[in-house]
Design a protein around this motif. Structure first.
Motif, short mmCIF file in Angstrom:
data_model
loop_
_atom_site.label_atom_id
_atom_site.label_comp_id
_atom_site.label_asym_id
_atom_site.label_seq_id
_atom_site.Cartn_x
_atom_site.Cartn_y
_atom_site.Cartn_z
N ARG A 72 -0.08 -11.97 -13.47
CA ARG A 72 1.22 -11.23 -13.87
C ARG A 72 1.53 -11.36 -15.35
NH1 ARG A 72 7.21 -13.60 -12.67
NH2 ARG A 72 8.32 -11.88 -13.11
N ARG A 73 1.50 -10.01 -15.67
CA ARG A 73 1.83 -9.97 -17.20
C ARG A 73 2.90 -10.73 -17.92
NH1 ARG A 73 -0.63 -5.66 -19.48
NH2 ARG A 73 1.24 -4.95 -20.98
N SER A 80 5.21 -2.64 -19.45
CA SER A 80 5.13 -3.46 -18.27
C SER A 80 5.00 -4.82 -17.94
CB SER A 80 3.71 -2.86 -17.71
OG SER A 80 3.48 -1.56 -17.65
N PRO A 81 6.07 -5.44 -18.45
CA PRO A 81 6.47 -6.71 -18.29
C PRO A 81 6.51 -7.25 -16.98
CG PRO A 81 8.36 -6.08 -19.33
CD PRO A 81 7.46 -4.75 -18.89
N GLU A 130 7.98 4.66 -15.55
CA GLU A 130 9.37 5.12 -15.50
C GLU A 130 10.17 3.86 -15.96
OE1 GLU A 130 10.59 6.26 -11.44
OE2 GLU A 130 9.29 7.97 -11.74
N ALA A 131 9.75 2.76 -15.70
CA ALA A 131 10.49 1.43 -16.37
C ALA A 131 10.63 1.36 -17.72
CB ALA A 131 9.96 0.19 -15.61
N PHE A 178 3.72 -4.04 -9.28
CA PHE A 178 2.25 -3.72 -9.56
C PHE A 178 2.32 -2.74 -10.87
CE2 PHE A 178 0.79 -6.44 -6.54
CZ PHE A 178 -0.39 -6.95 -6.63
N SER A 179 1.36 -3.27 -12.03
CA SER A 179 1.30 -1.89 -12.77
C SER A 179 1.00 -0.79 -12.36
CB SER A 179 0.20 -2.60 -13.65
OG SER A 179 -1.15 -2.44 -13.15
N VAL A 180 1.56 0.37 -13.16
CA VAL A 180 1.41 1.83 -12.70
C VAL A 180 -0.14 2.25 -12.69
CG1 VAL A 180 3.61 2.60 -13.82
CG2 VAL A 180 1.59 2.68 -15.07
N TRP A 181 -0.92 1.49 -13.61
CA TRP A 181 -2.29 1.99 -13.51
C TRP A 181 -3.14 1.27 -12.33
CZ3 TRP A 181 0.23 -0.99 -17.30
CH2 TRP A 181 -0.41 -2.17 -17.61
N PHE A 182 -2.57 0.03 -11.80
CA PHE A 182 -3.58 -0.92 -11.00
C PHE A 182 -4.21 -0.14 -9.79
CE2 PHE A 182 -4.39 -3.44 -7.37
CZ PHE A 182 -5.10 -4.42 -7.83
#
Length: 201
Positions: A72-73, A80-81, A130-131, A178-182
């Motif tokens: 978790r970042r 993407s925190p 988007e976030a 989750f991250s947009v790239w995951f």
């Protein structure tokens, strides 16, 4: 290199507090549509709309039971925190081989060295977040390996970690951000993941 760096206030001889020093510039390697290097760019600028295609890497590490290590970042990250993502991801320094960068950042973020780390292909994507309003336009080098070291995560980089089975991963994705790239990097790395972690993935 951490995404967020602390600044300290300096005092001049008259006792006045000076402005904080600017954070050092972080450069990324820009690439063309075939993945060839064409220049460099400042990190945040490369992620601002409309985005600029740059080199990146993503690491997927598994324990001896075939469970994937997620992180978790950290909440302090500007991009993407607080979301969950793969074991480690980031950007090589200009001229740095992606494999070297992947091993380096795994050590810096998690305090552990991967073993049997191998290349698992590349994937290119354009994914807006988007976030944050930022965009991921990346030529991403994928790596899969094992982790046998004890974890010592850097709290400035990693908020939490978790080893999960394929079933537990699906459950987490329904419940947590989750991250947009995951999903994109995970699907692209699946052949390599199954070679090292088994067909259950």
């Amino acid at each position: 290199m951490p995404e967020s760096s602390s600044t300290s206030l300096a005092t001049d001889p008259a006792g006045e507090v000076a402005e904080p020093a600017a954070a050092p510039e972080i450069l990324l390697e820009l690439v063309d549509d075939k993945g060839a290097t064409i220049g460099t760019a400042e990190k945040l600028w490369a992620h601002q709309q409309p985005g600029h295609l740059h080199r990146a890497f993503s690491v997927f590490l598994f324990d001896q039971q075939g469970r994937l290590l997620l992180q978790r970042r950290a909440l302090s990250k500007y991009h993407s925190p607080g979301v969950w993502s793969n074991t480690c991801c980031g950007h090589p320094y200009p001229g740095e081989p992606p494999f070297v960068a992947a091993a380096r950042r795994t050590g810096e973020e998690l305090g552990a060295a991967p073993s049997l780390l191998g290349a698992a292909g590349t994937v290119r994507y354009d994914l807006p977040d988007e976030a944050s309003g930022l965009i991921e336009r990346e030529w991403n080098h994928l790596f899969v390996g094992l982790l046998t070291d004890e974890l010592r995560p850097d709290p400035e980089e990693v908020e939490d970690t978790r080893f999960v089975t394929a079933r537990e991963l699906k459950e987490m994705q329904q419940e947590r951000p989750f991250s947009v790239w995951f999903n994109t990097v995970f699907e692209a790395a699946l052949p390599g993941i199954r070679e090292i972690a088994g067909p259950s993935w």
